[in-house]
Design an enzyme around this catalytic site. Structure first.
Site, PDB file in Angstrom:
ATOM      1  CB  SER A 109      -0.920   0.017   1.226  1.00 57.34           C
ATOM      2  OG  SER A 109      -0.144   0.005   2.425  1.00 57.34           O
TER       3      SER A 109
ATOM      4  CG  HIS B  19      -3.047  -1.075  -2.798  1.00 57.83           C
ATOM      5  ND1 HIS B  19      -3.355   0.238  -2.517  1.00 57.83           N
ATOM      6  CD2 HIS B  19      -3.170  -1.745  -1.619  1.00 57.83           C
ATOM      7  CE1 HIS B  19      -3.626   0.357  -1.243  1.00 57.83           C
ATOM      8  NE2 HIS B  19      -3.526  -0.835  -0.674  1.00 57.83           N
TER       9      HIS B  19
ATOM     10  CD  GLU C 192      -4.381   2.864  -5.119  1.00 54.42           C
ATOM     11  OE1 GLU C 192      -4.647   4.068  -5.044  1.00 54.42           O
ATOM     12  OE2 GLU C 192      -3.583   2.293  -4.335  1.00 54.42           O
TER      13      GLU C 192
ATOM     14  CG  ASN D  77      -2.956   4.777   1.526  1.00 43.02           C
ATOM     15  OD1 ASN D  77      -3.966   4.928   2.205  1.00 43.02           O
ATOM     16  ND2 ASN D  77      -2.376   3.604   1.375  1.00 43.02           N
TER      17      ASN D  77
END
Length: 505
Positions: A123, A144, A156, A194
């Site tokens: 991540s 991800h 992702e 993120n």
């Protein structure tokens, strides 16, 4: 290249919650899956857990019994890494440690065929660094998933510097064939979600630190006005403050201390105290037995308001007029700068300036500022603040009008941008910078934030709904108020506004 053939074998390394979830997704899509974990018996236990979980879905009528049996039959534990040699795709979901992951990838490269794709579920780690030193770095990619993998739609697909575009396309198509919503991303710190999500937490934490309101009120505003599934304090309590703070620090360090990603001292205090959220029983809220959940603070007024004057175009607030009219408020329209006049009060959408500064700058008496809402026709709560010289009577007239329209009204201290507006503006700003830097397309970023963290609207689409001019001016005013680079507007926002274009063009 297209999606992996259904007969291609998939291997997953790591039988924790994420690895088991990924294995389940691949098996349900029809692939034979080998699950490996270096803990003896862990892979078999994870498969048993998947079988029980699927049985519960059968009991609820959400899964066909035959589909359950065939899915479980396709899942096999592997006793060693060597048992994965025939896999066409290996996805590692082990501990988030660069050295350990690199060592594993070196082992896999020596074992697997040259055509095997090596994917990491990391991540936060750089795909470029993970692939460095391998003989075939072009076969290494990020895949991800979000937890829980069987339920969360987003994947992702992250390309490192050496990743072959054809490999990225194959995994994109494969994720789509598995029923997911994939997005392409370039390997930069935080990838899409993120990175872009940092302001969602950061702005609420800053508002709390500056005494804007209490946690319950700020969370309620993000939910009931902003349309977010959870407020920032509820969400960080759920994630765990140790985890959320560590991700923030990682992104902050990776961007060389850029103040846009600055960690919060408020959250660090919680971590230091061991108040990690739900898992420890205390965070911003108290989850211990018998604890009562605090309620958001609300303003109430007994004033009688039956009419108001609409001056000019209210822009994104226009749906409020239909709501006021439906509640029996008489509306009079005239030219002006986009304001409502309610008795002695002036009501305007925040533009990032302090209410007292805007009252002085624009010569407005009894100024009350209203926060952004996702949809003014259906929101159940709204925030207001007011200039220092605004009378109590004028403020109460605004509260009475909003109450009549069906809003719960929460007060915020006179801070720039209020709660929802500044959060959305900062999310859009970070998303715009990610587009500018080639991390992902505008469409993929908006999709990622909706599918990955359940945002009600993509940040860039939201900025276009508000208007790029208003979004840009909000950021400029925030930067002027704080005097910090944290709020500097993205060059892409400035350029797109200057060109009269759209972020999704």
């Amino acid at each position: 290249m297209s999606a992996l053939h259904i007969e291609a074998q998939v291997a997953v390394i790591g039988a924790g919650a994420m690895g088991a979830g990924i294995a389940q997704v691949a098996a349900q899509a029809g692939h034979a899956v080998r699950l490996y974990d270096n803990r003896p018996g862990a892979a078999a236990q994870a498969i048993d857990g998947i079988a029980r979980q699927l049985a519960r879905l059968v009991d609820k009528g959400k899964l066909n019994p035959c589909e359950r049996e065939s899915t479980v039959a396709r899942l096999q534990p592997a006793e060693s890494l060597e048992a994965l040699a025939d896999a066409a795709l290996v996805i590692e979901a082990i501990v988030e440690d660069l050295d350990i992951k690199q060592q594993l990838l070196r082992q896999l490269e020596a074992l697997c065929a040259e055509t095997c794709i090596l994917a990491s579920n990391t991540s936060s780690l750089s795909i470029t660094r993970l692939a460095a030193g391998l003989a075939r770095p072009e076969r290494v990619i990020g895949m991800h998933f979000f937890n829980p993998a069987p339920l969360m739609a987003l994947v992702e697909v992250v390309s490192g510097l050496a990743t072959e575009p054809a490999v990225a396309d194959t995994l994109y198509d494969t994720a789509k064939a598995w029923g997911k919503q994939p997005v392409h991303a370039r390997s930069t710190p935080g990838f899409i979600v993120n990175r872009v999500a940092r302001p969602f937490y950061a702005e609420s934490l800053r508002l709390l630190q500056e005494g804007a309101a209490d946690c319950a009120s700020l969370d309620a505003l993000l939910r009931e006005a902003g349309g977010f599934r959870m407020g920032a304090f509820e969400l960080t309590d759920l994630i765990g403050h140790d985890v959320n703070d560590a991700v923030t620090c990682s992104v902050f360090d990776a961007y060389y201390g850029d103040l846009r990603f600055q960690p919060s001292q408020v959250q660090k205090e919680l971590v230091a105290a061991g108040r990690l959220g739900r898992k420890s029983g205390q965070g911003f809220y108290d989850y211990r037995e018998g604890a009562e959940r605090p309620q958001p603070a609300e303003l109430r007024s007994s004033a009688e308001v039956t009419r108001c004057v609409v001056e000019g175009d209210l822009g994104v607030m226009q749906p409020l007029l239909q709501r006021l009219s439906a509640s029996g408020v008489e509306l009079t329209r005239r030219a002006g700068q986009g304001l409502l006049r309610i008795g002695d009060a002036t009501l305007a959408l925040s533009d990032g300036r302090l209410a007292s500064q805007r009252a002085r700058d624009d010569g407005l008496q009894n100024l009350v500022l209203i926060d952004l809402a996702l949809d003014y026709s259906s929101a159940t709560r709204i925030a207001i603040t007011w200039a220092r010289n605004t009378t109590i009577e004028a403020r109460d007239q605004v509260v009475a009008l909003l109450q009549r329209a069906g809003f719960n009204v929460s007060a915020l201290a006179d801070l720039p941008g209020l709660a929802v507006l500044r959060t959305v503006a900062m999310l859009a700003n970070e998303a715009a910078d990610a587009v500018l830097q080639g991390v992902a397309s505008a469409a993929d970023i908006d999709l990622a934030m909706c599918a990955g963290v359940n945002y009600p609207l993509g940040p860039l689409a939201w900025a276009e709904r508000i208007g790029l001019a208003h979004t840009l001016h909000t950021l400029e005013h925030l930067q002027q108020a704080y005097g910090e680079e944290r709020y500097r507007p993205s060059l892409l926002l400035r350029r797109t506004h200057a060109e009269g274009g759209r972020l999704h063009d």
